[in-house]
Design a protein around this motif. Structure first.
Motif, PDB file in Angstrom:
ATOM      1  N   ALA A 147       0.795  -1.231   0.000  1.00  9.54           N
ATOM      2  CA  ALA A 147       0.000   0.000   0.000  1.00  9.54           C
ATOM      3  C   ALA A 147       0.828   1.281   0.000  1.00  9.54           C
ATOM      4  O   ALA A 147       0.255   2.378  -0.035  1.00  9.54           O
ATOM      5  N   HIS A 148       2.153   1.170   0.037  1.00 16.02           N
ATOM      6  CA  HIS A 148       2.953   2.417   0.025  1.00 16.02           C
ATOM      7  C   HIS A 148       4.385   2.161  -0.417  1.00 16.02           C
ATOM      8  O   HIS A 148       5.132   1.428   0.232  1.00 16.02           O
ATOM      9  N   ASP A 149       4.743   2.771  -1.522  1.00 15.70           N
ATOM     10  CA  ASP A 149       6.115   2.702  -2.019  1.00 15.70           C
ATOM     11  C   ASP A 149       6.351   3.981  -2.812  1.00 15.70           C
ATOM     12  O   ASP A 149       5.397   4.687  -3.173  1.00 15.70           O
ATOM     13  N   HIS A 150       7.598   4.305  -3.024  1.00 13.84           N
ATOM     14  CA  HIS A 150       7.967   5.363  -3.976  1.00 13.84           C
ATOM     15  C   HIS A 150       8.835   4.610  -4.978  1.00 13.84           C
ATOM     16  O   HIS A 150      10.012   4.340  -4.716  1.00 13.84           O
ATOM     17  N   LEU A 151       8.220   4.201  -6.102  1.00 11.05           N
ATOM     18  CA  LEU A 151       8.858   3.183  -6.940  1.00 11.05           C
ATOM     19  C   LEU A 151      10.205   3.623  -7.505  1.00 11.05           C
ATOM     20  O   LEU A 151      11.055   2.784  -7.806  1.00 11.05           O
ATOM     21  N   VAL A 181      -1.523  10.449   2.466  1.00  9.54           N
ATOM     22  CA  VAL A 181      -0.638  11.541   2.898  1.00  9.54           C
ATOM     23  C   VAL A 181       0.261  11.023   4.032  1.00  9.54           C
ATOM     24  O   VAL A 181      -0.197  10.295   4.922  1.00  9.54           O
ATOM     25  N   HIS A 182       1.548  11.364   3.960  1.00  5.92           N
ATOM     26  CA  HIS A 182       2.438  11.081   5.093  1.00  5.92           C
ATOM     27  C   HIS A 182       1.988  11.975   6.245  1.00  5.92           C
ATOM     28  O   HIS A 182       1.906  13.198   6.080  1.00  5.92           O
ATOM     29  N   LEU A 183       1.716  11.395   7.401  1.00  7.29           N
ATOM     30  CA  LEU A 183       1.223  12.192   8.532  1.00  7.29           C
ATOM     31  C   LEU A 183       1.842  11.710   9.839  1.00  7.29           C
ATOM     32  O   LEU A 183       2.024  10.509  10.038  1.00  7.29           O
ATOM     33  N   VAL A 208      -0.401   7.711   6.213  1.00  5.34           N
ATOM     34  CA  VAL A 208       0.831   6.940   6.070  1.00  5.34           C
ATOM     35  C   VAL A 208       1.748   7.284   7.253  1.00  5.34           C
ATOM     36  O   VAL A 208       2.059   8.453   7.462  1.00  5.34           O
ATOM     37  N   HIS A 209       2.118   6.270   8.003  1.00  5.25           N
ATOM     38  CA  HIS A 209       3.027   6.319   9.160  1.00  5.25           C
ATOM     39  C   HIS A 209       2.282   6.521  10.480  1.00  5.25           C
ATOM     40  O   HIS A 209       2.150   5.578  11.237  1.00  5.25           O
ATOM     41  N   GLY A 210       1.849   7.739  10.810  1.00  9.03           N
ATOM     42  CA  GLY A 210       1.060   7.925  12.043  1.00  9.03           C
ATOM     43  C   GLY A 210       1.797   7.574  13.325  1.00  9.03           C
ATOM     44  O   GLY A 210       1.176   7.183  14.320  1.00  9.03           O
ATOM     45  N   THR A 227       5.921  -1.206   2.552  1.00  6.70           N
ATOM     46  CA  THR A 227       7.384  -1.152   2.668  1.00  6.70           C
ATOM     47  C   THR A 227       7.954   0.251   2.736  1.00  6.70           C
ATOM     48  O   THR A 227       9.049   0.437   3.235  1.00  6.70           O
ATOM     49  N   ASP A 228       7.238   1.255   2.148  1.00  6.50           N
ATOM     50  CA  ASP A 228       7.885   2.516   1.804  1.00  6.50           C
ATOM     51  C   ASP A 228       9.039   2.181   0.844  1.00  6.50           C
ATOM     52  O   ASP A 228       9.164   1.033   0.395  1.00  6.50           O
ATOM     53  N   SER A 229       9.872   3.149   0.477  1.00  2.00           N
ATOM     54  CA  SER A 229      10.970   2.819  -0.443  1.00  2.00           C
ATOM     55  C   SER A 229      12.173   2.312   0.348  1.00  2.00           C
ATOM     56  O   SER A 229      12.239   2.470   1.565  1.00  2.00           O
TER      57      SER A 229
HETATM   58 ZN   LIG Z   1       6.672   7.308   1.942  1.00  7.47          ZN
END
Ligand SMILES: [Zn+2]
Length: 404
Positions: free
Chosen positions: A58-62, A183-185, A213-215, A266-268
């Motif tokens: 659900a979250h990556d920066h490819l 949104v990264h928060l 994203v994160h929290g 995973t995030d990047s």
């Molecule tokens: Zn990210």
């Protein structure tokens, strides 16, 4: 497209909506679950192996997966500090500048390959949906979504071409309610990070399609409020531990009354784990979550957060995006948490094999996919020859992947 020749996996443990079945029959779509093979099927005995829906990240920066992990302090208080540390080095640091000089499409390809090798068939990319993502990307990338980077990058560059992170409230309002908004928060542990959820709430941007994203800085009591609005969490524990030495209060979020949708991601690789399978073990070791909860976080719940009802589940009529893993533990979920990418038996999208063990050669043949021998972390595998050519032509090497 429907192939004339279906494939049946038998003697399997197929994780489906209705429970665990012992067989699955598919062409480009899932045709039957728990039924016997029909005449003419290519039948493969799985010897008890587990068949899961293709995983959802659900979250990556490819485009950011080939630099390796980067930080300039042991611990950060807020992601904005990490971002400020990195900004001058994008041009000033030789290794970073060199890695950044590769064409965007090659960088995106490596990000997609990272996901595919870990059994991920759908990924949510956080940044603009670059035109390059329509070409030669071997997995599904979410196309319809709203996003802003974060409060701290609203007017500063976040995309590969210097696109700004975007006005959070404006982007949220511009996102149709049927699409997810990411949104990264609260990515940090300081006062600033703790202020971001109340700020997002004051702007009226916490709704059923909001994916936080994160929290990390959101505390136990606040999660009940987030859940009551129907919003969800994208949890990236490896990245959080790397930058801040702690992660989100996921147990409280899960137990806070209204059922919260939580996706593991995973995030990047700039800050995160190598891939989603490694992330599962970080999640297990760092929080009180069960293998069954983790399985949902990378399948059905991740797909729900992405508003992709046909992803993350094995159901008759859905695309045959399937992953086979060995029975490494007593339950399918525990087997998933124990699996590394070298263990992944087969990954298919639309019933088409992309990479898998030699034992699945008949599936490649049934699908008329020409396989070539490769190794993944020294484990022999077969891979779609078109994908092997793409890897061979890519100026960026994926560590651990070798063409035989
Ligand atoms: Zn990210």
């Amino acid at each position: 497209m429907i192939w004339s020749r279906a494939v049946s996996f038998v003697n399997a443990r197929v994780v489906a909506d209705a429970g665990v079945a012992d067989s699955v029959r598919f062409s480009s779509r899932v045709l039957a679950i728990g039924d016997r093979p029909r005449g003419g099927d290519t039948v493969v005995d799985l010897n008890g192996a587990v068949v899961l829906p293709g995983l959802v990240n659900a979250h990556d920066h490819l485009e950011l997966n080939h630099y390796g992990r980067i930080k300039f302090r042991d611990r950060y208080e807020n992601a904005s500090e990490w971002s400020q540390d990195l900004a001058p080095r994008l041009a000033g640091d030789k290794a970073i500048a060199r890695a950044r000089a590769h064409p965007l499409i090659e960088r995106l390809f490596i990000g997609a390959l990272k996901n595919l090798l870990a059994g991920v068939t759908m990924v949510a990319h956080h940044n603009p949906f670059y035109p390059e993502l329509r070409r030669t990307i071997p997995i599904r990338v979410l196309r319809r979504y709203g996003w802003a980077h974060s409060f701290y990058l609203e007017r500063r560059p976040s995309g590969a071409y210097g696109e700004p992170g975007g006005d959070v409230a404006g982007r949220w309002r511009a996102t149709p309610p049927g699409l997810p908004f990411f949104v990264h928060l609260a990515e940090g542990v300081d006062v600033e990070a703790r202020s971001e959820l109340p700020r997002l709430e004051a702007l009226g941007c916490v709704g059923p399609n909001t994916a936080i994203v994160h929290g990390i800085a959101i505390d136990g009591g606040e999660w009940a409020r987030v859940a009551s609005r129907g919003a969800g969490l994208v949890w990236c524990p490896a990245s959080n531990a790397f930058l801040f030495g702690q992660t989100a209060a996921v147990r409280q979020a899960l137990d806070g009354g209204a059922r919260m949708t939580i996706a593991l991601a995973t995030d990047s690789r700039l800050t995160g784990s190598r891939d989603l399978l490694d992330e599962l073990r970080v999640a297990r070791d760092g929080a009180c979550v069960t293998p069954d909860e983790l399985l949902r976080m990378v399948t059905s719940d991740a797909a729900a957060l992405l508003r992709q009802p046909r992803a993350g589940r094995t159901v008759v009529g859905a695309p045959a995006d399937l992953v086979v893993i060995p029975p490494l533990a007593p339950t399918p979920a525990a087997s998933l948490v124990a699996s590394e990418r070298k263990d992944v038996g087969l990954v298919m999208i639309d019933g088409r094999p992309l990479v898998g063990d030699h034992a699945f050669a008949s599936v490649f043949k049934a699908r008329r996919v020409t396989p070539r021998a490769v190794t993944v972390d020294a484990a022999p595998k077969l891979m779609d020859s078109a994908l092997v050519r793409r890897i061979a032509g890519c100026p960026i090497a994926e560590p651990g992947v070798a063409i035989a």
